[in-house]
Motif scaffolding. Structure first.
Motif, PDB file in Angstrom:
ATOM      1  N   SER A 103       1.285  -1.390   0.224  1.00 24.50           N
ATOM      2  CA  SER A 103       0.062  -0.327   0.137  1.00 24.50           C
ATOM      3  C   SER A 103       0.877   1.409   0.204  1.00 24.50           C
ATOM      4  N   THR A 112       3.117   1.598  -1.257  1.00 22.19           N
ATOM      5  CA  THR A 112       3.954   1.881  -2.319  1.00 22.19           C
ATOM      6  C   THR A 112       3.725   1.903  -3.328  1.00 22.19           C
ATOM      7  N   GLY A 113       3.502   2.403  -4.338  1.00 17.36           N
ATOM      8  CA  GLY A 113       3.319   3.679  -5.642  1.00 17.36           C
ATOM      9  C   GLY A 113       3.905   3.301  -6.891  1.00 17.36           C
ATOM     10  N   ASP A 122       6.538   5.253  -7.310  1.00 18.38           N
ATOM     11  CA  ASP A 122       8.013   4.966  -6.542  1.00 18.38           C
ATOM     12  C   ASP A 122       8.684   4.570  -7.212  1.00 18.38           C
ATOM     13  N   LYS A 162       7.575   6.107 -16.545  1.00 17.03           N
ATOM     14  CA  LYS A 162       6.133   5.565 -16.010  1.00 17.03           C
ATOM     15  C   LYS A 162       5.759   4.697 -17.624  1.00 17.03           C
ATOM     16  N   LYS A 170       0.119  -2.901 -10.848  1.00 16.75           N
ATOM     17  CA  LYS A 170       1.307  -2.625  -9.500  1.00 16.75           C
ATOM     18  C   LYS A 170       0.588  -4.166  -9.116  1.00 16.75           C
TER      19      LYS A 170
END
Length: 189
Positions: free
Chosen positions: A23, A25-26, A29, A38, A48
């Motif tokens: 949760s 870690t995006g 990130d 990205k 993810k």
């Protein structure tokens, strides 16, 4: 785009998920830490969640379940080698990360059925391999505890996960040391 980029994203995600949790870690990130745009993330991974599934498989490879299959070592020696190895993994990280499987076991059921399923598969594989080594040790008389091997393996894994979580909390080897002492002196006797 190369598979090297995919591998870098996955290994970076493994490191970040293990250190910070799913949760926290995006995707941004992960891509920043991996040094990739990205768009590269979405070229290789649908989401993810799909990446987290991949990281569980990567982590599984680091745990060296194959130590439990080493025919060059006695069954009890294989069990000791494996438990020693995974304990040293926790020590090498100064007890800050715990076990990814245990961490995800606590975090993921409310987040992702897919990640929860792959964690359960990995824990089941671990249980199966440990149970086989326990059964072989029982057959060779190295372990006099004749509890059902799969049940005994599940107990040891659950105890390890609890001990490593406690070591993470206290940043101390004491919970793991106590766990191993109990396993060797009382459980695998």
């Amino acid at each position: 785009m190369s598979t090297g980029t995919k591998d870098r994203i996955a290994s970076t995600a493994l490191d970040l998920f293990h250190a910070n949790g799913y949760s926290a870690t995006g995707v941004l990130d992960i891509t920043r830490a991996a040094g990739v745009p990205k768009g590269s993330f979405y070229h290789f991974f649908e989401s993810k969640e799909a990446l987290a599934v991949e990281t569980v498989k990567l982590y599984e490879a680091t745990v060296k379940y194959e130590l439990l299959d080493n025919a060059d070592t006695s069954p009890l020696g294989r069990i000791r080698a494996h438990l020693s190895y995974i304990t040293k993994m926790a020590e090498a990280e100064n007890f800050q990360r715990g076990c990814l499987l245990g961490n995800f076991s606590n975090e993921m059921p409310s987040q992702s059925a897919a990640v929860t399923a792959v964690v359960e598969q990995s824990l089941d594989l671990w249980t199966t391999k440990l149970a086989a080594a326990i059964a072989a040790a029982q057959d060779e008389g190295e372990i006099s505890n004749h509890s059902e091997p799969r049940r005994l393996a599940g107990f040891i894994i659950a105890g390890f996960e609890g001990a490593v979580a406690r070591s993470k909390l206290t940043r101390s080897p004491a919970p793991l040391d106590g766990f191993l002492e109990t396993v060797y002196s009382d459980v695998l006797t």
